[in-house]
Design a protein around this motif. Structure first.
Motif, PDB file in Angstrom:
ATOM      1  N   GLY A 547       1.429   1.901  -5.884  1.00 43.78           N
ATOM      2  CA  GLY A 547       1.244   2.584  -4.615  1.00 43.78           C
ATOM      3  C   GLY A 547       1.655   1.675  -3.478  1.00 43.78           C
ATOM      4  O   GLY A 547       1.846   0.466  -3.664  1.00 43.78           O
ATOM      5  N   GLU A 548       1.800   2.262  -2.291  1.00 38.43           N
ATOM      6  CA  GLU A 548       2.174   1.476  -1.119  1.00 38.43           C
ATOM      7  C   GLU A 548       1.296   1.860   0.059  1.00 38.43           C
ATOM      8  O   GLU A 548       0.779   2.973   0.142  1.00 38.43           O
ATOM      9  N   ASN A 549       1.147   0.906   0.970  1.00 41.01           N
ATOM     10  CA  ASN A 549       0.314   1.127   2.140  1.00 41.01           C
ATOM     11  C   ASN A 549       0.722   0.123   3.208  1.00 41.01           C
ATOM     12  O   ASN A 549       1.531  -0.776   2.944  1.00 41.01           O
ATOM     13  N   SER A 550       0.158   0.238   4.417  1.00 42.37           N
ATOM     14  CA  SER A 550       0.487  -0.690   5.488  1.00 42.37           C
ATOM     15  C   SER A 550      -0.652  -0.750   6.492  1.00 42.37           C
ATOM     16  O   SER A 550      -1.337   0.250   6.744  1.00 42.37           O
ATOM     17  N   THR A 551      -0.847  -1.925   7.045  1.00 39.36           N
ATOM     18  CA  THR A 551      -1.790  -2.070   8.160  1.00 39.36           C
ATOM     19  C   THR A 551      -1.123  -1.785   9.494  1.00 39.36           C
ATOM     20  O   THR A 551      -1.810  -1.739  10.519  1.00 39.36           O
ATOM     21  N   GLY A 552       0.203  -1.638   9.472  1.00 36.73           N
ATOM     22  CA  GLY A 552       0.924  -1.416  10.714  1.00 36.73           C
ATOM     23  C   GLY A 552       0.814  -2.578  11.688  1.00 36.73           C
ATOM     24  O   GLY A 552       1.137  -2.444  12.872  1.00 36.73           O
ATOM     25  N   GLY A 553       0.335  -3.709  11.200  1.00 36.20           N
ATOM     26  CA  GLY A 553       0.161  -4.866  12.057  1.00 36.20           C
ATOM     27  C   GLY A 553      -1.000  -4.745  13.025  1.00 36.20           C
ATOM     28  O   GLY A 553      -1.177  -5.599  13.891  1.00 36.20           O
ATOM     29  N   LYS A 554      -1.848  -3.692  12.850  1.00 34.47           N
ATOM     30  CA  LYS A 554      -2.918  -3.488  13.838  1.00 34.47           C
ATOM     31  C   LYS A 554      -4.229  -2.968  13.259  1.00 34.47           C
ATOM     32  O   LYS A 554      -5.261  -3.031  13.923  1.00 34.47           O
ATOM     33  N   TYR A 555      -4.213  -2.436  12.027  1.00 36.43           N
ATOM     34  CA  TYR A 555      -5.443  -1.879  11.448  1.00 36.43           C
ATOM     35  C   TYR A 555      -5.996  -2.804  10.375  1.00 36.43           C
ATOM     36  O   TYR A 555      -5.385  -2.965   9.320  1.00 36.43           O
ATOM     37  N   MET A 556      -7.145  -3.435  10.616  1.00 34.63           N
ATOM     38  CA  MET A 556      -7.843  -4.069   9.505  1.00 34.63           C
ATOM     39  C   MET A 556      -8.345  -2.964   8.583  1.00 34.63           C
ATOM     40  O   MET A 556      -8.890  -1.961   9.054  1.00 34.63           O
ATOM     41  N   GLN A 557      -8.180  -3.130   7.297  1.00 38.81           N
ATOM     42  CA  GLN A 557      -8.615  -2.140   6.309  1.00 38.81           C
ATOM     43  C   GLN A 557      -9.567  -2.797   5.313  1.00 38.81           C
ATOM     44  O   GLN A 557      -9.450  -3.988   5.031  1.00 38.81           O
ATOM     45  N   ILE A 558     -10.498  -2.008   4.800  1.00 37.36           N
ATOM     46  CA  ILE A 558     -11.294  -2.442   3.651  1.00 37.36           C
ATOM     47  C   ILE A 558     -11.069  -1.442   2.536  1.00 37.36           C
ATOM     48  O   ILE A 558     -11.309  -0.242   2.707  1.00 37.36           O
ATOM     49  N   LEU A 559     -10.550  -1.930   1.411  1.00 39.58           N
ATOM     50  CA  LEU A 559     -10.224  -1.100   0.265  1.00 39.58           C
ATOM     51  C   LEU A 559     -11.219  -1.365  -0.862  1.00 39.58           C
ATOM     52  O   LEU A 559     -11.594  -2.514  -1.104  1.00 39.58           O
ATOM     53  N   THR A 560     -11.628  -0.296  -1.538  1.00 38.77           N
ATOM     54  CA  THR A 560     -12.518  -0.408  -2.697  1.00 38.77           C
ATOM     55  C   THR A 560     -11.906   0.360  -3.853  1.00 38.77           C
ATOM     56  O   THR A 560     -11.530   1.526  -3.699  1.00 38.77           O
ATOM     57  N   LEU A 561     -11.814  -0.291  -4.994  1.00 35.09           N
ATOM     58  CA  LEU A 561     -11.269   0.352  -6.189  1.00 35.09           C
ATOM     59  C   LEU A 561     -12.367   1.168  -6.857  1.00 35.09           C
ATOM     60  O   LEU A 561     -13.374   0.616  -7.317  1.00 35.09           O
ATOM     61  N   THR A 562     -12.211   2.490  -6.909  1.00 33.56           N
ATOM     62  CA  THR A 562     -13.227   3.358  -7.509  1.00 33.56           C
ATOM     63  C   THR A 562     -12.772   3.985  -8.816  1.00 33.56           C
ATOM     64  O   THR A 562     -13.611   4.419  -9.615  1.00 33.56           O
ATOM     65  N   VAL A 568      -3.726  -5.254  -8.081  1.00 33.67           N
ATOM     66  CA  VAL A 568      -3.226  -6.360  -7.274  1.00 33.67           C
ATOM     67  C   VAL A 568      -2.700  -5.801  -5.959  1.00 33.67           C
ATOM     68  O   VAL A 568      -1.923  -4.840  -5.947  1.00 33.67           O
ATOM     69  N   LEU A 569      -3.154  -6.387  -4.847  1.00 30.15           N
ATOM     70  CA  LEU A 569      -2.593  -6.076  -3.536  1.00 30.15           C
ATOM     71  C   LEU A 569      -1.611  -7.185  -3.201  1.00 30.15           C
ATOM     72  O   LEU A 569      -1.981  -8.368  -3.195  1.00 30.15           O
ATOM     73  N   ARG A 570      -0.369  -6.816  -2.892  1.00 32.98           N
ATOM     74  CA  ARG A 570       0.667  -7.830  -2.688  1.00 32.98           C
ATOM     75  C   ARG A 570       1.524  -7.481  -1.483  1.00 32.98           C
ATOM     76  O   ARG A 570       2.013  -6.351  -1.352  1.00 32.98           O
ATOM     77  N   SER A 571       1.674  -8.442  -0.582  1.00 36.04           N
ATOM     78  CA  SER A 571       2.510  -8.246   0.588  1.00 36.04           C
ATOM     79  C   SER A 571       3.954  -8.010   0.173  1.00 36.04           C
ATOM     80  O   SER A 571       4.482  -8.712  -0.699  1.00 36.04           O
ATOM     81  N   LYS A 572       4.608  -7.049   0.797  1.00 34.20           N
ATOM     82  CA  LYS A 572       6.013  -6.789   0.488  1.00 34.20           C
ATOM     83  C   LYS A 572       6.916  -7.844   1.117  1.00 34.20           C
ATOM     84  O   LYS A 572       7.936  -8.207   0.556  1.00 34.20           O
ATOM     85  N   TYR A 596       2.398  -3.405   2.240  1.00 38.38           N
ATOM     86  CA  TYR A 596       2.025  -4.008   0.968  1.00 38.38           C
ATOM     87  C   TYR A 596       2.065  -2.969  -0.145  1.00 38.38           C
ATOM     88  O   TYR A 596       2.153  -1.757   0.101  1.00 38.38           O
ATOM     89  N   GLU A 597       2.019  -3.467  -1.369  1.00 41.15           N
ATOM     90  CA  GLU A 597       2.017  -2.595  -2.537  1.00 41.15           C
ATOM     91  C   GLU A 597       0.759  -2.820  -3.355  1.00 41.15           C
ATOM     92  O   GLU A 597       0.140  -3.888  -3.296  1.00 41.15           O
ATOM     93  N   LEU A 598       0.384  -1.787  -4.075  1.00 38.48           N
ATOM     94  CA  LEU A 598      -0.779  -1.802  -4.954  1.00 38.48           C
ATOM     95  C   LEU A 598      -0.282  -1.632  -6.378  1.00 38.48           C
ATOM     96  O   LEU A 598       0.404  -0.648  -6.685  1.00 38.48           O
ATOM     97  N   ILE A 599      -0.625  -2.570  -7.234  1.00 33.80           N
ATOM     98  CA  ILE A 599      -0.120  -2.559  -8.608  1.00 33.80           C
ATOM     99  C   ILE A 599      -1.306  -2.462  -9.560  1.00 33.80           C
ATOM    100  O   ILE A 599      -2.178  -3.348  -9.581  1.00 33.80           O
ATOM    101  N   HIS A 600      -1.366  -1.384 -10.336  1.00 32.36           N
ATOM    102  CA  HIS A 600      -2.455  -1.170 -11.278  1.00 32.36           C
ATOM    103  C   HIS A 600      -2.159  -1.930 -12.559  1.00 32.36           C
ATOM    104  O   HIS A 600      -1.114  -1.735 -13.189  1.00 32.36           O
ATOM    105  N   GLU A 601      -3.074  -2.780 -12.970  1.00 33.52           N
ATOM    106  CA  GLU A 601      -2.870  -3.596 -14.163  1.00 33.52           C
ATOM    107  C   GLU A 601      -3.488  -2.978 -15.409  1.00 33.52           C
ATOM    108  O   GLU A 601      -3.516  -3.611 -16.460  1.00 33.52           O
ATOM    109  N   GLY A 602      -4.006  -1.762 -15.301  1.00 30.97           N
ATOM    110  CA  GLY A 602      -4.588  -1.087 -16.446  1.00 30.97           C
ATOM    111  C   GLY A 602      -3.836   0.189 -16.775  1.00 30.97           C
ATOM    112  O   GLY A 602      -2.727   0.429 -16.308  1.00 30.97           O
TER     113      GLY A 602
END
Length: 616
Positions: A547-562, A568-572, A596-602
Motif C-alpha cells: 500500500g501507499e500513503n503520504s503525510t503531505g509534509g504536514k500531517y503527523m499520522q498515527i497508524l495501528t495495524l489491526t 514495514v513502513l518505508r519512505s519512498k 511512503y509505502e506499506l509492505i505486508h510481511e505476512g
C-alpha cells in the motif's frame, strides 16, 4: 494506579554517524570516569577548580553516580565536592503557598501553572550565597584539580548559568517516575529525601511544567545529555551526539514502549496476545501518546530510552506546522487498545467502563487552563458475542431524574434502573463511534476497542468525568482482585458538560460509516464520516502485499495495524527511513516523512487504521 511497560518490538533502529555512535558512554563507572576526564581536560586548559551543573528531571537517582565520581576522583587525584540543589529552595511551607492556587479545592482536578519557572521556588539569599561560593572557588588556585558538582533540580538554573564550566542534563521517563510517586519514594522540589505525602496534583499541574521549562532551557544549554532510567547503567553523550540522534529519529517512523493498566472493567484478550508479567487484567493498553517513552538503537549495542516528547525539539517536522502553531508544545494524540474479552458471559456491570463524558477545549481552557479538549473515537477492532457500546441517552429518558440519581449515588449506592437512561448499541468489527465532548458513553465490553483521541495535557492529566460506575469495587493490584475502593465520580463537572445527546441524534451523527477515498488494484483507502467539532479524521488503508500513503509534509499520522501480521513502513524517497510494526502495534509517522509505502510481511489481507488532524 499500576502501570506495566511492554517493550517488545519497540526498538527504533536509526542510522547515525560513526562518531556519534562511538561517543555514547554507558554504565555507572564509565560515565563517572568520562565526566572526570572532561574535568581533567578543563584543568589542563588552565582551570584548577571546575564547576559542574548536574540538572535533571524528577526520578533521577544520584547516589550511584556519586559513588562512581568519588571512586574515580580518588583514582585520578581529582578532588570531588558536592552541593545538593535541594538546599537552594524556599521553605516547604512557602513552596506549598506558591502551589496552592493551582491545586484548588476541586478534589479531582487543578489548574495548570502556565507561566511558572523553577526559579520561582528558589530562595534568593541561598542562591546568592552559592553563587558567591562558586565565583570564589572558580577563581581560587588550588594545588591540584578540584571539581564542584551542583546536583539536582535547579542546579542548572539561569541564576548560575554563566559560572559553569560543564553542564549535564540527566533525563528520566514518565512511567518509573509515576511508580516512585505512587510508592511515596519521590523527592520533589526542596526535599533532600522522598516525600511520602506528595500530592499527585502537584506533579500534574505544577511541577511537570516547571521541570519542562527548565528542561527546554537545559537542552539548549547542556554540554552532555545523560539517559538515566537505570541508575546503575546511565548513558552519557555529548550534546552534538544527542542532537544528531533527535534530528535523525524525527525523520523515521517512531514506535513507543506500550503500557498496560488493569482496571475494574479490565478483561483478558491480552493473555492471547502478549506476555506481560504481573498483569492481572487489562483495561487500557496505551500504544501511542505523549506520556510514553521511546527506545533508540543507534548501532552501538546500547538502547537509549527517552521521553517521546524530546522529539518536540523539532515540532514542525514531528507534528506539523499547523499543530505546532495552534497548540505549541503539544503532541495532541493518544491511542489505546481497550480490552473486553471474557471467556464466560459476564453482567454489563462487570464488562462496562464507567458511564462518563469528556470536556471541550473551551471547558478545559476556562476551568483548568489546558490547551485542548478531549475528542474521542472508538474503533471496534474485534467483536465477540454480545459486543456493545454505551453512547447517548434514550429518547424518553428523564435526564433530570438521571442527574439526581447520579448525584445521590456518587457511585456508593447502585442505580438499579441505569439502563433506562443510556443507549446500548450492538457492535461489529469495523464500527466507528464518534464521541465529541459532552456525550455520555462507555465501552460496554465483549469487544477490543482501538480508542483514538486527542490528548488534553502533555503532563498526562486525564479528563474523564465519571457519572456512574455501577457502585462496584475497583481493581486492587496488590491482591490482584476487585477489592479496591469504588471510583470517585465527577458529577459536578460531568453534568456541567453534558450535552444531553439522545438516541436519534447519536444515530444520525455519531455512528460513522466509511467512504472509499482511493482505490486501485493494489490497495484502497477509506475515510469515516465525521462531525465538524471533531478535529481529526479516522482512515483505513486496505492491502494484501503493498500500500501507499503520504503525510503531505504536514500531517503527523498515527497508524495501528489491526489486520495482518507485520508491516514495514518505508519512505519512498529515503528507504533507509523505515520501521516494522506488528499486529496491534502503533507507530507515529512524523509530518515531515512524506510519501511512503506499506509492505505486508505476512499472508492474507491487511488493514492499517490511521489517525490524523483534519487541518495541516
Amino acid at each position: 494506579m499500576p502501570l506495566y511497560e511492554y517493550s517488545h518490538n519497540a526498538e527504533n533502529r536509526i542510522r547515525v554517524s560513526e562518531k556519534t555512535a562511538a561517543s555514547v558512554v554507558s554504565g555507572n563507572s564509565e560515565v563517572a570516569r568520562s565526566i572526570l576526564e572532561q574535568i581533567r581536560q578543563k584543568y589542563e586548559a588552565g582551570k584548577s577548580t571546575v564547576l559542574v551543573a548536574m540538572e535533571g528531571w524528577y526520578g533521577v537517582e544520584w547516589a550511584p553516580l556519586l559513588r562512581g565520581l568519588n571512586d574515580w576522583g580518588k583514582r585520578m587525584s581529582i578532588g570531588v565536592d558536592t552541593v545538593f540543589a535541594a538546599g537552594l529552595f524556599k521553605s516547604k511551607d512557602m513552596i506549598m503557598q506558591y502551589k496552592q492556587p493551582y491545586l484548588t479545592e476541586d478534589p479531582s482536578f487543578g489548574i495548570v501553572c502556565e507561566d511558572g519557572v523553577l526559579e520561582d521556588l528558589m530562595d534568593e539569599e541561598k542562591c546568592e550565597a552559592l553563587r558567591e561560593k562558586l565565583i570564589h572557588s572558580g577563581n581560587q588556585q588550588t594545588a591540584g584539580c578540584t571539581a564542584i558538582f551542583v546536583i539536582g533540580y535547579g542546579s542548572g538554573s539561569r541564576k548560575f548559568n554563566d559560572l559553569y564550566d560543564l553542564y549535564y542534563y540527566f533525563d528520566f521517563t514518565r512511567q518509573p517516575l509515576l511508580w516512585k510517586m505512587w510508592d511515596g519514594r519521590l523527592a520533589p522540589f526542596g526535599w533532600e529525601s522522598s516525600n511520602p505525602d506528595y500530592n499527585w496534583k502537584e506533579y500534574y499541574y505544577i511541577d511537570h511544567y516547571l521541570l519542562l521549562r527548565q528542561k527546554d532551557y537545559a537542552l539548549q544549554r547542556m554540554d552532555y545529555y545523560v539517559e538515566c532510567v537505570d541508575p546503575e547503567h546511565p548513558k552519557c553523550m555529548p550534546r552534538e551526539s544527542y542532537d544528531e540522534i533527535i534530528r535523525t529519529l524525527v525523520r523515521y517512523p517512531v514506535k513507543e514502549v506500550k503500557i498496560f493498566q488493569p482496571g475494574n472493567w479490565g478483561a483478558y484478550r491480552y493473555k492471547d496476545l502478549w506476555d506481560v508479567p504481573g498483569l492481572g487484567c487489562n483495561a487500557w493498553n496505551e500504544t501511542a501518546g505523549p506520556e510514553l517513552s521511546v527506545l533508540v538503537d543507534i548501532g552501538n549495542d546500547e538502547m537509549i530510552q527517552m521521553p517521546v516528547m524530546n522529539l518536540m525539539q523539532y515540532p514542525e517536522e514531528f507534528v506539523g506546522s499547523y499543530i505546532h502553531d495552534t497548540y505549541p508544545g503539544v503532541l495532541p494524540f493518544d491511542v489505546w487498545l481497550n480490552d473486553g474479552y471474557f471467556d464466560t458471559p459476564q453482567p454489563a456491570e462487570r464488562t462496562s467502563m464507567p458511564l462518563h463524558l469528556h470536556p471541550s477545549t473551551d471547558y478545559v481552557r476556562r476551568n483548568f487552563k489546558e490547551p485542548l479538549g478531549r475528542y474521542e473515537t472508538y474503533y471496534v477492532a474485534e467483536a465477540y458475542e454480545d459486543a456493545n457500546t454505551w453512547l447517548g441517552y434514550r429518547e424518553d429518558a428523564d435526564l433530570e431524574e438521571w442527574e439526581r440519581l447520579c448525584r445521590e449515588s456518587e457511585n456508593q449506592v447502585p442505580i438499579e434502573n441505569w439502563r433506562d437512561y443510556v443507549i446500548r448499541w450492538d457492535s461489529s468489527e469495523g464500527d466507528l463511534y464518534l464521541i465529541p465532548p459532552g456525550t455520555v458513553h462507555g465501552h460496554g465490553g465483549n469487544q477490543l476497542i482501538l480508542e483514538m483521541d486527542t490528548c488534553t495535557s502533555n503532563a498526562g492529566t486525564e479528563y474523564s468525568f465519571f457519572l456512574y460506575d455501577f457502585a462496584r469495587k475497583s481493581w486492587e493490584d496488590s491482591t490482584q482482585d476487585m477489592t479496591g475502593r469504588p471510583l470517585k465520580m465527577h458529577t459536578e463537572h460531568g453534568f456541567c458538560m453534558d450535552k444531553c445527546r439522545r438516541e436519534k441524534w447519536v444515530k444520525d451523527h455519531l455512528l460513522a460509516k466509511p467512504r472509499v477515498q482511493d482505490w486501485n488494484k493494489e490497495y484502497s483507502m477509506d475515510q469515516y464520516d465525521t462531525v465538524p467539532e471533531m478535529p481529526f479524521h479516522i482512515e483505513r488503508i486496505h492491502f494484501d502485499k503493498h500500500g501507499e500513503n503520504s503525510t503531505g509534509g504536514k500531517y503527523m499520522q498515527i497508524l495501528t495495524l489491526t489486520v495482518g501480521d507485520k508491516v514495514v513502513l518505508r519512505s519512498k524517497e529515503n528507504p533507509q527511513y523505515q520501521s516494522q510494526i506488528e499486529k496491534w502495534q502503533s507507530v507515529i509517522v512524523p509530518a515531515c516523512f512524506g510519501d511512503y509505502e506499506l509492505i505486508h510481511e505476512g499472508a492474507g489481507g491487511c488493514t492499517v487504521v490511521q489517525l490524523r488532524w483534519k487541518k495541516g
